[in-house]
Write an enzyme that holds these catalytic residues in place. Structure first.
Site, PDB file in Angstrom:
ATOM      1  N   LYS A  83       0.853  -1.193   0.000  1.00  0.00           N
ATOM      2  CA  LYS A  83       0.000   0.000   0.000  1.00  0.00           C
ATOM      3  C   LYS A  83       0.887   1.241   0.000  1.00  0.00           C
ATOM      4  CE  LYS A  83      -4.324   0.872   2.420  1.00  0.00           C
ATOM      5  NZ  LYS A  83      -5.015   0.578   3.680  1.00  0.00           N
TER       6      LYS A  83
HETATM    7  C1  E4P Z   1      -8.235   1.782   3.775  1.00  0.00           C
HETATM    8  O1  E4P Z   1      -7.642   0.848   3.325  1.00  0.00           O
HETATM    9  C2  E4P Z   1      -8.150   2.252   5.148  1.00  0.00           C
HETATM   10  O2  E4P Z   1      -7.500   1.252   5.924  1.00  0.00           O
HETATM   11  C3  E4P Z   1      -9.473   2.478   5.822  1.00  0.00           C
HETATM   12  O3  E4P Z   1     -10.544   2.009   5.056  1.00  0.00           O
HETATM   13  C4  E4P Z   1      -9.635   3.787   6.450  1.00  0.00           C
HETATM   14  O4  E4P Z   1     -10.868   3.807   7.135  1.00  0.00           O
HETATM   15  P1  E4P Z   1     -11.249   4.949   8.191  1.00  0.00           P
HETATM   16  O5  E4P Z   1     -11.428   6.222   7.443  1.00  0.00           O
HETATM   17  O6  E4P Z   1     -12.527   4.480   8.809  1.00  0.00           O
HETATM   18  O7  E4P Z   1     -10.110   5.013   9.162  1.00  0.00           O
END
Ligand code: E4P
Length: 218
Positions: A83
């Site tokens: 990522k």
């Molecule tokens: C995406 O991969 C992130 O890990 C995640 O969906 C972020 O979610 P949040 O905005 O609820 O922290």
């Protein structure tokens, strides 16, 4: 549409995997920090529980550092997806990772142009954050609609991974729009299964069955 679980918590992943509810997992530095454990140990455990894509995020913000981390993470297991943040240095690293055949997920995407760039550079997934977009009074799902259309216009292989999903409504809308994947917290995954009429209906069926059974054997 594929379901990924957005967590670094092993118990949640084990439970969801046992019931066959998930196709993959996404993590981020905040989720990993909450677990208070070694990142790579967590990833290794996840790879034993889930046979699908597992996103592991880098924390460097320069291309050389991102690449160093990416190669290191990718070595853990073939299912690891690196990522990478949607920043200029991240895109420099992304181009190299695509050339090297390392699968990637470009994260923190908030507009169609960012997603277009990531797709052009060969990202495997792009992660638009719908919940965080809603939080600032924007419409997260309109971003997904734009991305679906743009990716279709050009036939990109990059998959739209709807992230920051906060409720079952986000999942339903993502599916209606034709997104490839939605990643969600454990709580949302559980909510997807529920409907009060299902519970009421089942209770009635079982009561009727029991009543008839008692009458036959009376
Ligand atoms: C995406 O991969 C992130 O890990 C995640 O969906 C972020 O979610 P949040 O905005 O609820 O922290």
């Amino acid at each position: 549409m594929k379901f990924f679980l957005d967590t670094a918590n092993i118990e949640e992943i084990r439970d969801a995997a046992e019931y066959g509810l998930i196709d993959g997992v996404t993590t981020n530095p905040s989720l990993v920090a909450k677990e208070g454990r070694d990142f790579k140990d967590i990833l290794r455990e996840i790879t034993r529980l889930v046979n699908g894509p597992i996103s592991a995020e880098v924390v460097s913000t320069d291309a050389a550092g991102i690449l160093r981390e990416a190669y290191d993470l990718a070595k853990i297991h073939e299912n690891i997806i690196v990522k990478v943040p949607m920043i200029k240095e991240g895109m420099k690293a992304l181009r190299q990772l695509s050339r090297d055949g390392i699968r990637t997920n470009v994260t923190l995407v908030f507009n169609p142009n960012q997603a277009l760039i990531a797709a052009k550079l060969g990202a495997t997934y792009v992660s638009p954050f719908v919940g965080r977009f809603d939080d600032v009074s924007e419409v997260g799902m309109s971003l997904i609609a734009d991305l679906v259309r743009i990716f279709k216009n050009y036939g990109f292989a990059t998959q739209i991974l709807v992230a920051s999903c906060r409720s079952p409504l986000h999942i339903r809308e993502a599916a209606l729009l034709g997104a490839h994947v939605a990643t969600m917290p454990y709580k949302v995954l559980e909510q997807l299964l529920k409907h009060p009429l299902t519970d009421i209906g089942l209770e009635r069926f079982l009561k009727d069955w029991e009543k008839a059974h008692q009458a036959v054997h009376a």
